[in-house]
Write an enzyme that holds these catalytic residues in place. Sequence first.
Site, PDB file in Angstrom:
ATOM      1  N   THR A 154      24.486  33.117  -8.222  1.00  0.00           N
ATOM      2  CA  THR A 154      25.104  34.536  -8.096  1.00  0.00           C
ATOM      3  C   THR A 154      25.565  34.969  -9.356  1.00  0.00           C
ATOM      4  O   THR A 154      25.563  36.369  -9.712  1.00  0.00           O
ATOM      5  CB  THR A 154      26.159  34.686  -7.013  1.00  0.00           C
ATOM      6  OG1 THR A 154      25.629  34.163  -5.937  1.00  0.00           O
ATOM      7  CG2 THR A 154      26.912  35.932  -6.939  1.00  0.00           C
ATOM      8  N   ASP A 207      26.085  27.511  -4.092  1.00  0.00           N
ATOM      9  CA  ASP A 207      25.649  26.963  -2.745  1.00  0.00           C
ATOM     10  C   ASP A 207      25.649  25.422  -2.987  1.00  0.00           C
ATOM     11  O   ASP A 207      25.775  24.598  -2.075  1.00  0.00           O
ATOM     12  CB  ASP A 207      24.463  27.377  -2.386  1.00  0.00           C
ATOM     13  CG  ASP A 207      24.653  28.867  -1.827  1.00  0.00           C
ATOM     14  OD1 ASP A 207      25.804  29.146  -1.387  1.00  0.00           O
ATOM     15  OD2 ASP A 207      23.539  29.603  -1.540  1.00  0.00           O
TER      16      ASP A 207
HETATM   17  N1  ASP Z   1      22.747  31.613  -3.229  1.00  0.00           N
HETATM   18  C1  ASP Z   1      23.605  31.629  -4.436  1.00  0.00           C
HETATM   19  C2  ASP Z   1      23.488  30.187  -5.556  1.00  0.00           C
HETATM   20  O1  ASP Z   1      23.930  29.206  -4.810  1.00  0.00           O
HETATM   21  C3  ASP Z   1      25.078  31.525  -3.919  1.00  0.00           C
HETATM   22  C4  ASP Z   1      26.307  31.725  -5.026  1.00  0.00           C
HETATM   23  O2  ASP Z   1      25.937  31.431  -6.238  1.00  0.00           O
HETATM   24  O3  ASP Z   1      27.195  31.989  -4.726  1.00  0.00           O
HETATM   25  O4  ASP Z   1      22.592  30.145  -6.481  1.00  0.00           O
END
Ligand code: ASP
Length: 487
Positions: free
Chosen positions: A23, A102
């Site tokens: 993210t 994640d």
């Molecule tokens: N889906 C994202 C990831 O883990 C979530 C995040 O970075 O907060 O890449």
Amino acid sequence: MATNNTDTNGKKGKVLMIYTGGTIGMLPKEEGNPLSPLVPANWGKLKKFAPVLEYLPLDVALQEMKLIDSSDMNPDYWINIARVIRDNYEKFDGFVILHGTDTMTYTATALSFLLENLNKPVIITGSQLSIGQPRSDAVQNLVTSLTLAAAKSFNLPLIPEVCICFNNVILRGNRTRKVSSSGYSGFDTPNYPKLGKAGEHIKIDTKVIRKPSTEGFFANENLEKNVMLFDIFPGISPEILNSVFGIEGLKGVVFRTYGAGNAPTNEDFLKEIEKAINKKNLAIVNITQCNQGMVEMGLYDASATLSRLGVISGVDMTPEAALVKMMFLLGQGYDIGTVKDQMQKNLRGEQSVNVFNFVYEDGKADKVYKAPTKQLPAGFDKNMIVSVNIRIDEAILPKEVKQEEIELAVFMNYPGADENTDTSIPQCLGVLKGIYNGEPVNLILGCSERFKQVINPDRPIQIAIIAKNEHTVRWEGAFISVYTSVE
Ligand code: ASP
């Protein structure tokens, strides 16, 4: 009045920033459409959102990896990150890894095992909102992480560990859990103190960080992927266990049980576990479904049998740590006995105690049972002992006896022990007692103080179990579990 930790000691720190996606670096897939799904963007498109990096008194080099949502993270990628760190180890003071939240915990844990004898900081960070968003936590997380990675040049204590730095807390990576999918305080270490906090000042708790290694650094490059993490639940059927344990090529299972390591006690369930261990040669590690606390096998009947069947204790490891540690140990090509033994020892600060199990097969005491001697592991330090339990499982009396108390006295390193030996002598670790009413009884006794008094690190352990009963006592297994502190 915010000057601390921005003053360097004249030397500009050098940090390698390894960008993997997540993210923190995501932008909408379709330019101009903020509602389109987020995908990771190249750093070139992002750096304008963090102009402060230009002014940091640091040399920050960038290594852009294959950019992914961390849901696509995998063991091969971890090994690639470890190689990047190895290849650049001498050139930089520390490393920052930008990563999705994640699977950040898994990556932090994996790197803690892959990077052997680490004595530089490896700080993993990310954010809950991407760097381009006005209320993003990205820049704060990134700047604090860079500062920690270049600790020496900011006169900060160096943390020679793989850490997660997120929302102003610094955490041991292999103890972390992602605790919120959207809150800024996204990570915590429920079974370990924080390594530090960042406010106006960055404060590191030097008592709880690991000591730098004096051995040569290297990167391990093998992880076994044929492992799995598995939760039990009320009503779980033996068929489910049978098909899980029957997976072709499976080598190890992290078994998430209830509370202090408890699981169903019905025979069909236990038979599947026994088969998996004895016939399929699987390593099964018991960890708790609780967020906090540890597995204490034998505390309840509902876990005593697991331990007798050869399930090993993951003490207070997180599920992520237990799984990745298993990948790591199996990946080293160790035999199953060594994997099981090492799983119970602290390797990288991932668990709070070491477990040494001395396992005796079934036995019987007409009056006196002398167990085979057991060697103490090299370097065993009795001053590190935290607690010791003796367990005798499934003790029974002859069929004709309907109800009677079973009494078994356990002596250590006292070859002359017999039914007349005084149980108040120091070599008596204690007397295990239980009421037999036709059903096998599990007996357990804590004996830390006596054990510490009698143990002689230069001699093997010699145990005698003496029945105080009129009748012959038989049992399925006897164990001494010794827990030692890790540092
Ligand atoms: N889906 C994202 C990831 O883990 C979530 C995040 O970075 O907060 O890449």
